[in-house]
Write a protein that holds these residues in place. Structure first.
Motif, PDB file in Angstrom:
ATOM      1  N   GLY A 131       0.780  -1.262   0.059  1.00 22.86           N
ATOM      2  CA  GLY A 131       0.009  -0.093   0.033  1.00 22.86           C
ATOM      3  C   GLY A 131       0.781   1.350   0.052  1.00 22.86           C
ATOM      4  N   ALA A 132       0.903   1.871   1.068  1.00 22.99           N
ATOM      5  CA  ALA A 132       1.678   3.120   1.100  1.00 22.99           C
ATOM      6  C   ALA A 132       2.122   3.357   2.679  1.00 22.99           C
ATOM      7  CB  ALA A 132       0.882   4.322   0.690  1.00 22.99           C
ATOM      8  N   MET A 133       3.054   2.465   3.147  1.00 20.36           N
ATOM      9  CA  MET A 133       3.390   2.496   4.420  1.00 20.36           C
ATOM     10  C   MET A 133       4.485   3.652   4.712  1.00 20.36           C
ATOM     11  SD  MET A 133       5.237  -0.767   6.491  1.00 20.36           S
ATOM     12  CE  MET A 133       4.881  -0.729   8.284  1.00 20.36           C
ATOM     13  N   LEU A 134       5.138   4.024   3.635  1.00 19.60           N
ATOM     14  CA  LEU A 134       6.042   5.034   3.874  1.00 19.60           C
ATOM     15  C   LEU A 134       5.428   6.587   3.490  1.00 19.60           C
ATOM     16  CD1 LEU A 134       9.286   3.825   2.039  1.00 19.60           C
ATOM     17  CD2 LEU A 134       8.761   3.633   4.451  1.00 19.60           C
ATOM     18  N   SER A 235       3.016   5.327  15.163  1.00 14.75           N
ATOM     19  CA  SER A 235       1.905   5.339  15.865  1.00 14.75           C
ATOM     20  C   SER A 235       0.409   5.387  15.230  1.00 14.75           C
ATOM     21  CB  SER A 235       1.731   6.062  17.360  1.00 14.75           C
ATOM     22  OG  SER A 235       1.740   7.430  16.527  1.00 14.75           O
ATOM     23  N   GLU A 236       0.492   5.843  14.151  1.00 13.16           N
ATOM     24  CA  GLU A 236      -0.763   6.058  13.277  1.00 13.16           C
ATOM     25  C   GLU A 236      -0.999   5.190  12.205  1.00 13.16           C
ATOM     26  OE1 GLU A 236      -1.120  10.114  12.454  1.00 13.16           O
ATOM     27  OE2 GLU A 236      -1.265  10.785  14.408  1.00 13.16           O
ATOM     28  N   THR A 237       0.102   4.490  12.035  1.00 15.31           N
ATOM     29  CA  THR A 237       0.067   3.606  10.753  1.00 15.31           C
ATOM     30  C   THR A 237      -1.214   2.456  10.670  1.00 15.31           C
ATOM     31  OG1 THR A 237       2.361   3.824  10.266  1.00 15.31           O
ATOM     32  CG2 THR A 237       1.435   1.707   9.328  1.00 15.31           C
ATOM     33  N   ARG A 238      -1.851   2.337   9.519  1.00 15.51           N
ATOM     34  CA  ARG A 238      -3.196   1.617   9.812  1.00 15.51           C
ATOM     35  C   ARG A 238      -3.069   0.431   8.828  1.00 15.51           C
ATOM     36  NH1 ARG A 238      -7.530   1.885  12.147  1.00 15.51           N
ATOM     37  NH2 ARG A 238      -9.019   2.089  10.170  1.00 15.51           N
ATOM     38  N   HIS A 239      -3.473  -0.855   9.422  1.00 12.09           N
ATOM     39  CA  HIS A 239      -3.563  -1.947   8.454  1.00 12.09           C
ATOM     40  C   HIS A 239      -5.066  -2.384   8.246  1.00 12.09           C
ATOM     41  CE1 HIS A 239      -2.943  -6.791   8.699  1.00 12.09           C
ATOM     42  NE2 HIS A 239      -3.455  -6.354   7.420  1.00 12.09           N
ATOM     43  N   PRO A 251      -1.191   7.402   7.465  1.00 10.22           N
ATOM     44  CA  PRO A 251      -2.048   8.701   6.951  1.00 10.22           C
ATOM     45  C   PRO A 251      -1.198   9.962   7.301  1.00 10.22           C
ATOM     46  CG  PRO A 251      -2.764   7.968   8.966  1.00 10.22           C
ATOM     47  CD  PRO A 251      -1.612   6.796   8.523  1.00 10.22           C
ATOM     48  N   ARG A 252      -1.410  10.977   6.403  1.00 11.00           N
ATOM     49  CA  ARG A 252      -0.628  12.269   6.535  1.00 11.00           C
ATOM     50  C   ARG A 252      -1.387  13.236   7.236  1.00 11.00           C
ATOM     51  NH1 ARG A 252       1.297  14.725   1.189  1.00 11.00           N
ATOM     52  NH2 ARG A 252       2.706  16.065   2.687  1.00 11.00           N
ATOM     53  N   GLY A 253      -2.762  12.976   7.473  1.00 10.58           N
ATOM     54  CA  GLY A 253      -3.553  14.007   8.148  1.00 10.58           C
ATOM     55  C   GLY A 253      -4.771  14.671   7.432  1.00 10.58           C
ATOM     56  N   TYR A 254      -4.836  13.923   6.278  1.00  7.59           N
ATOM     57  CA  TYR A 254      -5.828  14.457   5.385  1.00  7.59           C
ATOM     58  C   TYR A 254      -7.484  14.169   5.774  1.00  7.59           C
ATOM     59  CZ  TYR A 254      -2.587  15.372   1.497  1.00  7.59           C
ATOM     60  OH  TYR A 254      -1.566  15.695   0.639  1.00  7.59           O
TER      61      TYR A 254
END
Length: 258
Positions: A131-134, A235-239, A251-254
């Motif tokens: 996905g977009a882990m980075l 701490s905010e990475t989502r699976h 996420p970047r906060g969008y």
């Protein structure tokens, strides 16, 4: 002026080799690399003189490449991933720096024209696979203490934890280094949740690729080897899962704007 290309070949899949890398190899008469990298390139290397030095001979490879180029042969020094990330490019420039300091006796090296060709690194390939882990701020840390003292690595691990960076671990384990990855896990657990998503990407983009998504508390050295990239979310990475599909993103906060 003679030419030395420092060429990146990406994580393994031939489709992910930059066209500039292929073109540069075509311009060369001599190729210097660990033999596996030449094998993965296949027919692109046909008709070239191969200089295959084994793992552990990195200094020898860099010296040989500079010598060949200085002798008038258009030469490629080849690494997988990106040659500027934990790879051979830095060693070439270190040797040139030593020559300028008078610590080497190869003035002919300074007449070589050097071009660095970037490539896709393992951390990028791994992030793309799931996905977009980075997707937000991240760092990389090599867990090899062969050249860097463990005290320095440990300091960087704590800084990574305090800064809440997504982190990709290179050189997570070898036959002689089997404890560092578990220690890194324990340090990060001081700063982020136990269920933080973790990617184990082995032989990324190659025929025997395997992808495992686990959690930080379950990360264990027994599941990791020298061919494995380990990426740990922040701490905010989502699976997220949707039927038989699963993705990991940071996420970047969008969400505040949606």
């Amino acid at each position: 002026m003679t030419k030395l290309y420092l060429i990146s070949t990406g994580p393994g899949d031939a489709d992910l080799i930059a066209p500039r890398s292929v073109k540069a190899i075509g311009e060369c008469s001599d190729l210097v690399a660990y033999g596996l990298y030449l094998d993965l390139l296949g027919s692109v290397c046909d008709g070239k003189t191969h200089h295959d030095l084994p793992l552990g001979e990195e200094i020898g490879r860099a010296r040989l490449a500079l010598d060949l180029a200085a002798s008038g042969k258009t030469t490629a020094l080849i690494s997988s991933g990106d040659i500027g990330i934990y790879a051979m490019a830095t060693l070439v420039f270190e040797l040139l720096d030593m020559q300028l300091q008078g610590k080497e006796n190869h003035p002919e090296w300074l007449d070589v024209d050097i071009e660095v060709v970037p490539g896709i690194s393992a951390m990028q390939a791994g992030s793309a696979r799931i996905g977009a882990m980075l997707g937000h701020d991240f760092c990389t840390i090599s867990l090899s203490d062969l050249l860097t003292p463990w005290q320095t690595i440990e300091k960087r691990l704590h800084s990574c934890g305090e800064g809440d960076f997504v982190v990709s671990f290179y050189n997570p384990r070898s036959k002689k280094r089997d404890w560092q990855i578990n220690t890194a896990r324990d340090i990060l657990l001081q700063y982020r949740p136990a269920n933080t998503p973790v990617l184990l990407g082995r032989q990324l983009t190659r025929e025997d690729e395997s992808i495992t998504i686990t959690t930080l508390d379950k990360l264990d050295a027994a599941d990791v080897d020298m061919f494995t990239l380990v990426s740990v979310g922040n701490s905010e990475t989502r699976h997220i899962e949707n039927g038989d599909k699963e993705w990991v993103y940071t996420p970047r906060g969008y969400s505040k704007k949606l």
